[in-house]
Design a protein around this motif. Structure first.
Motif, mmCIF file in Angstrom:
data_model
loop_
_atom_site.group_PDB
_atom_site.id
_atom_site.type_symbol
_atom_site.label_atom_id
_atom_site.label_comp_id
_atom_site.label_asym_id
_atom_site.label_seq_id
_atom_site.Cartn_x
_atom_site.Cartn_y
_atom_site.Cartn_z
ATOM 1 N N ILE A 133 1.808 -4.915 -4.323
ATOM 2 C CA ILE A 133 0.652 -4.836 -3.424
ATOM 3 C C ILE A 133 -0.605 -5.316 -4.161
ATOM 4 C CG2 ILE A 133 -0.789 -3.270 -2.058
ATOM 5 C CD1 ILE A 133 1.808 -1.400 -2.105
ATOM 6 N N ARG A 134 -1.439 -6.079 -3.467
ATOM 7 C CA ARG A 134 -2.710 -6.519 -4.055
ATOM 8 C C ARG A 134 -3.848 -5.563 -3.700
ATOM 9 N NH1 ARG A 134 -2.127 -12.543 -1.841
ATOM 10 N NH2 ARG A 134 -1.195 -11.300 -0.154
ATOM 11 N N ILE A 135 -4.062 -5.307 -2.416
ATOM 12 C CA ILE A 135 -5.101 -4.364 -1.990
ATOM 13 C C ILE A 135 -4.513 -3.497 -0.880
ATOM 14 C CG2 ILE A 135 -7.419 -4.056 -1.075
ATOM 15 C CD1 ILE A 135 -8.149 -6.810 -2.132
ATOM 16 N N ALA A 136 -4.202 -2.237 -1.182
ATOM 17 C CA ALA A 136 -3.591 -1.323 -0.218
ATOM 18 C C ALA A 136 -4.636 -0.823 0.772
ATOM 19 C CB ALA A 136 -2.959 -0.142 -0.954
ATOM 20 N N ASN A 137 -4.361 -0.984 2.059
ATOM 21 C CA ASN A 137 -5.308 -0.580 3.093
ATOM 22 C C ASN A 137 -4.599 -0.278 4.409
ATOM 23 O OD1 ASN A 137 -8.089 -0.335 2.380
ATOM 24 N ND2 ASN A 137 -8.139 -2.525 1.922
ATOM 25 N N ALA A 138 -5.412 0.153 5.398
ATOM 26 C CA ALA A 138 -4.991 0.349 6.801
ATOM 27 C C ALA A 138 -3.898 1.388 6.978
ATOM 28 C CB ALA A 138 -4.550 -0.988 7.423
ATOM 29 N N LEU A 139 -3.759 2.330 6.050
ATOM 30 C CA LEU A 139 -2.754 3.377 6.199
ATOM 31 C C LEU A 139 -3.111 4.326 7.334
ATOM 32 C CD1 LEU A 139 -1.673 4.448 2.617
ATOM 33 C CD2 LEU A 139 -0.152 4.257 4.580
ATOM 34 N N CYS A 140 -2.171 4.512 8.250
ATOM 35 C CA CYS A 140 -2.302 5.541 9.278
ATOM 36 C C CYS A 140 -0.935 5.718 9.939
ATOM 37 C CB CYS A 140 -3.376 5.211 10.312
ATOM 38 S SG CYS A 140 -3.218 3.625 11.122
ATOM 39 N N PHE A 180 0.468 0.006 7.641
ATOM 40 C CA PHE A 180 0.007 -0.244 6.277
ATOM 41 C C PHE A 180 -0.277 -1.730 6.124
ATOM 42 C CE2 PHE A 180 1.252 -1.457 1.870
ATOM 43 C CZ PHE A 180 0.196 -0.841 1.203
ATOM 44 N N ALA A 181 -1.231 -2.062 5.260
ATOM 45 C CA ALA A 181 -1.554 -3.464 5.026
ATOM 46 C C ALA A 181 -1.831 -3.727 3.556
ATOM 47 C CB ALA A 181 -2.782 -3.877 5.847
ATOM 48 N N ASP A 182 -1.428 -4.896 3.108
ATOM 49 C CA ASP A 182 -2.000 -5.515 1.925
ATOM 50 C C ASP A 182 -3.068 -6.444 2.497
ATOM 51 O OD1 ASP A 182 -2.689 -7.223 -0.184
ATOM 52 O OD2 ASP A 182 -0.691 -7.167 -1.053
ATOM 53 N N SER A 183 -4.340 -6.095 2.293
ATOM 54 C CA SER A 183 -5.424 -6.781 2.998
ATOM 55 C C SER A 183 -5.375 -8.299 2.851
ATOM 56 C CB SER A 183 -6.779 -6.260 2.506
ATOM 57 O OG SER A 183 -7.008 -4.965 2.972
ATOM 58 N N LEU A 184 -4.928 -8.767 1.696
ATOM 59 C CA LEU A 184 -4.928 -10.210 1.473
ATOM 60 C C LEU A 184 -3.853 -10.935 2.286
ATOM 61 C CD1 LEU A 184 -5.752 -10.485 -2.333
ATOM 62 C CD2 LEU A 184 -7.286 -10.416 -0.365
ATOM 63 N N ARG A 235 1.256 -4.133 8.835
ATOM 64 C CA ARG A 235 2.694 -3.935 8.984
ATOM 65 C C ARG A 235 2.972 -2.601 9.683
ATOM 66 N NH1 ARG A 235 3.758 -4.488 2.486
ATOM 67 N NH2 ARG A 235 2.477 -6.371 2.143
ATOM 68 N N ALA A 236 4.085 -2.527 10.382
ATOM 69 C CA ALA A 236 4.545 -1.277 10.988
ATOM 70 C C ALA A 236 5.913 -0.942 10.415
ATOM 71 C CB ALA A 236 4.625 -1.403 12.501
ATOM 72 N N TYR A 237 6.047 0.280 9.898
ATOM 73 C CA TYR A 237 7.296 0.748 9.316
ATOM 74 C C TYR A 237 7.855 1.887 10.166
ATOM 75 C CZ TYR A 237 5.822 -1.478 4.905
ATOM 76 O OH TYR A 237 5.417 -2.367 3.936
ATOM 77 N N ARG A 238 9.163 1.881 10.368
ATOM 78 C CA ARG A 238 9.812 3.058 10.944
ATOM 79 C C ARG A 238 9.773 4.163 9.898
ATOM 80 N NH1 ARG A 238 16.098 3.356 13.044
ATOM 81 N NH2 ARG A 238 16.043 5.545 13.727
ATOM 82 N N TYR A 239 9.118 5.281 10.233
ATOM 83 C CA TYR A 239 8.864 6.320 9.230
ATOM 84 C C TYR A 239 9.688 7.577 9.467
ATOM 85 C CZ TYR A 239 6.050 8.876 5.797
ATOM 86 O OH TYR A 239 5.628 9.593 4.689
ATOM 87 N N GLY A 240 9.755 8.030 10.706
ATOM 88 C CA GLY A 240 10.558 9.211 11.030
ATOM 89 C C GLY A 240 10.110 10.438 10.269
ATOM 90 N N SER A 241 11.068 11.108 9.622
ATOM 91 C CA SER A 241 10.750 12.321 8.872
ATOM 92 C C SER A 241 10.106 12.005 7.533
ATOM 93 C CB SER A 241 12.029 13.128 8.628
ATOM 94 O OG SER A 241 12.922 12.409 7.784
ATOM 95 N N GLY A 242 10.109 10.730 7.150
ATOM 96 C CA GLY A 242 9.513 10.363 5.871
ATOM 97 C C GLY A 242 10.271 10.920 4.693
ATOM 98 N N SER A 243 11.586 11.068 4.822
ATOM 99 C CA SER A 243 12.365 11.672 3.742
ATOM 100 C C SER A 243 13.077 10.640 2.881
ATOM 101 C CB SER A 243 13.413 12.629 4.327
ATOM 102 O OG SER A 243 14.262 11.948 5.233
ATOM 103 N N GLY A 244 13.105 9.403 3.338
ATOM 104 C CA GLY A 244 13.839 8.388 2.596
ATOM 105 C C GLY A 244 12.994 7.167 2.316
ATOM 106 N N PRO A 245 13.612 6.125 1.770
ATOM 107 C CA PRO A 245 12.876 4.889 1.499
ATOM 108 C C PRO A 245 12.481 4.196 2.793
ATOM 109 C CG PRO A 245 15.217 4.574 1.112
ATOM 110 C CD PRO A 245 15.025 6.033 1.361
ATOM 111 N N LEU A 246 11.484 3.320 2.703
ATOM 112 C CA LEU A 246 11.044 2.577 3.870
ATOM 113 C C LEU A 246 11.998 1.434 4.165
ATOM 114 C CD1 LEU A 246 7.200 2.267 3.218
ATOM 115 C CD2 LEU A 246 8.361 3.910 4.692
ATOM 116 N N GLU A 247 12.206 1.188 5.456
ATOM 117 C CA GLU A 247 12.961 0.017 5.862
ATOM 118 C C GLU A 247 12.026 -1.187 5.903
ATOM 119 O OE1 GLU A 247 14.721 0.907 9.592
ATOM 120 O OE2 GLU A 247 15.886 2.621 8.834
#
Length: 294
Positions: free
Chosen positions: A143-150, A160-164, A169-181
């Motif tokens: 990642i260059r510049i981490a931003n837009a987390l919500c 989530f975004a790398d601003s540059l 990006r949109a990630y399937r998050y669910g319970s947030g217990s595992g790695p990101l797809e």
């Protein structure tokens, strides 16, 4: 629909970021990363507060008790609002002077998700999820510049975004217990001549994105289609959050001088905090960081 923008702050920030509304205290918190300050504003009284941190600060979130969780230069800390003390939960090991923590949000399960960035915008950043016990999981890197987390209202999607990259990006998050797809591109900000900076979600699940290089804020629907674009009262809006008694006020932080040479405002009100009313939309309260959670 008639919008109004009011300047709230008396003193501008150098690098205003990460506003978050505390519905219990009816107080807005945000940071001035360059001046190493957490700032607070009580809407009812107009009173301001400040807490000085030991290093550059990228982001904050509400936490249980009289505390905030914060991404400081070298790690994730718990900040006691009564004493101003910052205690580390998780620190980079070994420390790396070429990276620092930047944007972060508490997920719907009560963990803090925060990304590092290359100080010179090199692809050295990583995205971490940190629990109340300080257990950390690395979710992404390069990642260059981490931003837009919500997070979507139901927590099923992480944005989530790398601003540059000039996209969100949109990630399937669910319970947030595992790695990101692998993510999908939810929003392309290239047509707006800006990379995405801070972002927030409203009660309808639409994402609002600060377009820092074009002086605008845009709202996108759940399919990533633009719903509306509004002009900001300053040229470099950095981050946004809904707040106020009924969660209908959009608070906007801005940049005066980021200290990196990449972002310097030419507007006389650059760096100030603003409140925009009349949007006809409400936000949702942010989840608190669960200090006792694994």
């Amino acid at each position: 629909m008639v919008l109004s923008a009011t300047r709230i702050s008396k003193v501008p920030d150098m690098l205003g970021e990460s506003p978050v509304w505390d519905p219990d205290k009816q107080r807005l918190y945000w940071v001035d990363g360059v001046r190493k300050l957490i700032r607070g504003y009580d809407q009812a009284t107009g009173e301001f507060h400040e807490w000085e941190m030991p290093s550059t600060i990228g982001s904050i979130g509400l936490a249980e008790g009289e505390k905030l969780v914060a991404g400081l230069s070298d790690g994730i800390y718990l900040v006691d609002l009564g004493t101003g003390r910052a205690d580390p939960l998780f620190k980079l090991d070994p420390p790396d002077p070429l990276v620092r923590f930047n944007d972060g949000k508490v997920d719907r399960q009560g963990r803090f998700v925060c990304g590092t960035m290359g100080v010179q915008a090199d692809p050295l950043g990583e995205l971490y999820r940190v629990s109340g016990k300080g257990a950390a999981q690395m979710l992404a890197n390069g990642i260059r510049i981490a931003n837009a987390l919500c997070f979507s209202p139901d927590g099923e999607t992480m944005y989530f975004a790398d601003s540059l990259d000039r996209s969100v990006r949109a990630y399937r998050y669910g319970s947030g217990s595992g790695p990101l797809e692998e993510p999908r591109i939810h929003v392309d900000t290239k047509p707006f001549n800006s990379g995405p900076d801070g972002a927030t979600i409203d009660s309808e699940g639409f994402i609002w994105v600060a377009l820092v290089q074009s002086g605008k804020i845009a709202r996108f629907d759940t399919e990533g289609l633009v719903d509306r674009v509004i002009e900001c009262p300053v040229d470099m809006p950095s981050c946004i959050a809904f707040g106020g008694p009924d969660m209908s006020t959009l608070y906007v932080t801005s940049i005066k001088d980021s200290g990196s040479g990449r972002a310097i405002s030419r507007h006389p009100a650059g760096g100030h905090l603003f409140a925009i009313e009349g949007l006809g939309v409400k936000g949702i309260p942010e989840t608190r960081f669960k200090i006792t959670a694994e």
